[in-house]
Enzyme design. Structure first.
Site, mmCIF file in Angstrom:
data_model
loop_
_atom_site.group_PDB
_atom_site.id
_atom_site.type_symbol
_atom_site.label_atom_id
_atom_site.label_comp_id
_atom_site.label_asym_id
_atom_site.label_seq_id
_atom_site.Cartn_x
_atom_site.Cartn_y
_atom_site.Cartn_z
ATOM 1 N N HIS A 73 0.814 -1.219 0.000
ATOM 2 C CA HIS A 73 0.000 0.000 0.000
ATOM 3 C C HIS A 73 0.850 1.273 0.000
ATOM 4 O O HIS A 73 0.319 2.372 -0.145
ATOM 5 C CB HIS A 73 -0.992 -0.008 1.172
ATOM 6 C CG HIS A 73 -0.410 0.367 2.493
ATOM 7 N ND1 HIS A 73 -0.103 -0.544 3.463
ATOM 8 C CD2 HIS A 73 -0.086 1.568 3.004
ATOM 9 C CE1 HIS A 73 0.388 0.083 4.510
ATOM 10 N NE2 HIS A 73 0.414 1.372 4.269
ATOM 11 N N ASP A 122 -0.261 -7.513 1.716
ATOM 12 C CA ASP A 122 0.217 -6.127 1.687
ATOM 13 C C ASP A 122 1.744 -6.128 1.819
ATOM 14 O O ASP A 122 2.299 -5.814 2.873
ATOM 15 C CB ASP A 122 -0.450 -5.352 2.828
ATOM 16 C CG ASP A 122 -0.145 -3.865 2.766
ATOM 17 O OD1 ASP A 122 0.417 -3.398 1.762
ATOM 18 O OD2 ASP A 122 -0.477 -3.174 3.753
ATOM 19 N N SER A 228 4.437 2.307 8.200
ATOM 20 C CA SER A 228 3.982 1.379 7.172
ATOM 21 C C SER A 228 5.165 0.822 6.401
ATOM 22 O O SER A 228 6.087 1.556 6.052
ATOM 23 C CB SER A 228 3.081 2.102 6.187
ATOM 24 O OG SER A 228 1.786 2.165 6.689
ATOM 25 N N GLY A 229 5.089 -0.470 6.141
ATOM 26 C CA GLY A 229 6.142 -1.114 5.375
ATOM 27 C C GLY A 229 7.361 -1.474 6.188
ATOM 28 O O GLY A 229 8.156 -2.308 5.785
#
Ligand SMILES: *[C@@H]1O[C@H](CO)[C@@H](O)[C@H](O)[C@H]1NC(C)=O
Length: 280
Positions: A73, A122, A228-229
């Protein structure tokens, strides 16, 4: 602030959608980062900053000299790899370190099963335009393989440069933050999220076996996010393994307030579920 939830080890909850506006209460929201503590330089040498048009957008983890794992994402499907860069060996984003290195991105491979609605798969692989040389400040993290188990209750670490409060970016000099989080069972994680929204359109089992939860379900310490990530790193023996990549967590409580009821675990993409895809 936040009713004293933010003690030293606690996190502040922050969550921001990666793209666009804050989503409604019954949808996953993508986290930028959270609170925690300042990191000592060189402690998490696999942590990278993924930058789009020279702005930090996500974290990621170095797994080989030319490869980074991040979240699907994080990437705008209409952007070209040339809009992204990866900064390795960074410590304070606003105060570039002599140890840091920047690489152009040659290729972004989103997991083919990635589903934006459910956040399944994801995960993305980012190929750097040329390999990096490993140093004290730039080192890969080990992949866990397909069958390694990280038991419920084991404490691991989330790191990143995300926001530390809603609406409040990490203050300058933007020192990398770390947070210790226990692994939570998928069942407990589903229970916690279902207690928030029993009629989610994603159903009562939105936390899939390809996801991993970590954080707190009933502690006044609250949960802070992760970038995120970025990595969920778990140590076994003398080796650090990449157990998860930060995917999403809940940002609103039942009263619709942001970050004031931070008792929700973070949800990570479970790396063990994607071992053969990564190896391939
Ligand atoms: C993505 O997930 C949603 C929610 O679970 C589901 O309704 C939809 O069919 C999925 N899309 C694909 C292409 O599998």
């Amino acid at each position: 602030m936040m009713g004293g939830l933010c003690s030293q080890l606690a996190l502040l909850l922050l969550l921001f959608p990666a793209h666009g506006a804050v989503e409604s209460q019954d949808q996953p929201v993508f986290s930028r980062i959270i609170g925690g503590q300042d990191v000592q330089e060189g402690k998490w040498p696999w942590q990278v900053s993924v930058q789009e048009d020279d702005k930090h957008v996500c974290g990621g983890s170095l797994i080989a000299a030319q490869w980074v794992v991040s979240a699907a994402h994080c990437f705008n499907p209409s952007a070209s790899p040339s809009q992204y860069r990866v900064v390795l060996g960074a410590h304070q984003l606003a105060n570039p370190s002599p140890h840091q290195v920047t690489r152009e991105v040659q290729q972004i491979i989103l997991q083919p099963s990635y589903n934006k609605t459910s956040s399944v798969a994801d995960i993305a692989l980012v190929r750097l335009e040329k390999p990096v040389t490993f140093t004290k400040f730039i080192q890969p993290i080990a992949l866990p393989g397909a069958s390694r188990q990280f038991p419920v209750g084991k404490t691991c670490w989330v790191t990143g440069w995300g926001r530390v409060e809603v609406g409040k970016p990490l203050p300058t000099p933007k020192t990398l933050q770390q947070l210790e989080v226990p692994i939570i069972s998928t069942a407990a994680c589903n229970d916690r999220y279902n207690s928030l929204n029993p009629n989610s359109p994603l159903g009562p089992e939105r936390i899939k076996s390809s996801m991993l939860c970590a954080g707190y379900t009933d502690s006044p310490k609250g949960f802070c996010n992760g970038d995120s990530g970025g990595p969920l790193a778990c140590e076994e023996g003398d080796t650090w393994y990449l157990a998860g990549a930060v995917s999403w967590f809940r940002i609103r409580n039942v009263r619709g307030e942001l970050c004031s009821d931070p008792e929700f675990p973070g949800v990570f993409t479970r790396l063990m579920a994607y071992d053969s895809w990564i190896q391939g």
